[in-house]
Design a protein around this motif. Structure first.
Motif, PDB file in Angstrom:
ATOM      1  N   ILE A  80     -87.403  49.921 -58.266  1.00  0.00           N
ATOM      2  CA  ILE A  80     -88.500  50.609 -57.581  1.00  0.00           C
ATOM      3  C   ILE A  80     -89.797  50.459 -58.376  1.00  0.00           C
ATOM      4  O   ILE A  80     -90.870  50.204 -57.809  1.00  0.00           O
ATOM      5  N   LEU A  81     -89.717  50.621 -59.685  1.00  0.00           N
ATOM      6  CA  LEU A  81     -90.902  50.428 -60.529  1.00  0.00           C
ATOM      7  C   LEU A  81     -91.421  48.996 -60.419  1.00  0.00           C
ATOM      8  O   LEU A  81     -92.639  48.763 -60.373  1.00  0.00           O
ATOM      9  N   ASP A 125     -93.190  48.473 -57.005  1.00  0.00           N
ATOM     10  CA  ASP A 125     -94.521  49.093 -57.014  1.00  0.00           C
ATOM     11  C   ASP A 125     -95.500  48.264 -57.834  1.00  0.00           C
ATOM     12  O   ASP A 125     -96.650  48.043 -57.412  1.00  0.00           O
ATOM     13  N   ARG A 128     -98.944  45.988 -56.572  1.00  0.00           N
ATOM     14  CA  ARG A 128    -100.293  46.145 -57.133  1.00  0.00           C
ATOM     15  C   ARG A 128    -100.754  44.907 -57.886  1.00  0.00           C
ATOM     16  O   ARG A 128    -101.833  44.904 -58.487  1.00  0.00           O
ATOM     17  N   TYR A 160     -88.019  56.952 -53.955  1.00  0.00           N
ATOM     18  CA  TYR A 160     -89.367  56.441 -54.203  1.00  0.00           C
ATOM     19  C   TYR A 160     -90.316  57.577 -54.561  1.00  0.00           C
ATOM     20  O   TYR A 160     -91.193  57.414 -55.417  1.00  0.00           O
ATOM     21  N   LEU A 202     -92.011  57.266 -58.101  1.00  0.00           N
ATOM     22  CA  LEU A 202     -93.421  56.880 -58.043  1.00  0.00           C
ATOM     23  C   LEU A 202     -94.384  58.060 -57.989  1.00  0.00           C
ATOM     24  O   LEU A 202     -95.548  57.918 -58.362  1.00  0.00           O
ATOM     25  N   ARG A 203     -93.909  59.219 -57.532  1.00  0.00           N
ATOM     26  CA  ARG A 203     -94.798  60.380 -57.452  1.00  0.00           C
ATOM     27  C   ARG A 203     -94.383  61.504 -58.386  1.00  0.00           C
ATOM     28  O   ARG A 203     -95.010  62.558 -58.404  1.00  0.00           O
ATOM     29  N   PHE A 242     -88.491  50.431 -49.410  1.00  0.00           N
ATOM     30  CA  PHE A 242     -89.776  50.504 -50.113  1.00  0.00           C
ATOM     31  C   PHE A 242     -90.913  50.054 -49.199  1.00  0.00           C
ATOM     32  O   PHE A 242     -91.989  50.672 -49.192  1.00  0.00           O
TER      33      PHE A 242
END
Length: 219
Positions: free
Chosen positions: A68-69, A72, A76, A130, A134-135, A206
């Protein structure tokens, strides 16, 4: 975006980044499969099932959290090092393991109740991982927020999940039919391959999370 577009974008992303995903996740997936084989062949059946669950709770959050990291970061435009992703995933492990334990138990219970409740839970909890990674939400907070985000998108998420999971389930059944009693080494290879292929589900979810979560943030 319709499910076909989501699946196509996810497949293209996986193709472009397959080498990095293999390097990131496959060593941990193989280690998990090896540990499962050791447990299965050294412990009694009842004990082996319990320890197999523990192994899954230990390993799954590490390689899925790292994936997941990575997803993300690549979205970006960044190219993080594998060891940095592993290190960050390790710091997230306690919360992720709690989330994995709770969500897995709920889905198992749902599947035992005529199957449909389990499918519903798989969909409405699909974004929890996620949100946690991520949050920075807690396990329960991520589950609650996932319930909110997936509201109104149930069928799109379900179709995407079924399009990925159905071929994987059929492949597993075919493999079990061809190799009903595999040797420990072959079983490790097969289990590793199946677990690695299942990671495509995380890529698809995702993509959905970015689309739906981004729309929700924009509002």
């Amino acid at each position: 975006m319709n499910p076909l577009d989501v699946l196509r974008d996810s497949f293209r992303f996986t193709q472009r980044n397959l080498g990095a995903i293999v390097q990131l996740c496959l060593p941990l997936v193989i280690l998990e499969a090896l540990l499962q084989q050791v447990i299965e062949h050294t412990l009694a059946p009842d004990a082996s099932r319990a320890y197999s669950i523990v192994v899954g709770l230990v390993m799954y959050p590490l390689y899925v959290g790292a994936l997941i990291l990575f997803l993300d970061a690549r979205t970006r435009g960044d190219s993080p090092r594998t060891k940095d992703l592993w290190a960050t995933a390790l710091t997230l492990w306690p919360r992720f393991a709690v989330l994995t334990a709770i969500s897995t138990l709920l889905v198992w219970l749902g599947l035992s109740l005529f199957y449909l409740p389990g499918l519903w839970l798989m969909v409405v909890l699909g974004f929890a991982e996620y949100l946690l990674v991520l949050r920075g939400l807690s396990a329960l907070g991520a589950m609650q927020e996932s319930l909110r985000l997936t509201r109104g998108h149930f069928w799109r998420i379900l179709v995407c999940l079924l399009c990925v999971m159905t071929p994987l389930l059929l492949l597993k059944e075919a493999t079990d039919a061809v190799y009903p009693n595999p040797s420990p080494m072959l079983a490790t290879v097969l289990d590793s391959a199946q677990s690695f292929l299942q990671l495509f589900t995380s890529v698809v979810l995702f993509r959905l999370f970015m689309l739906i979560g981004g729309d929700a943030d924009a509002r």
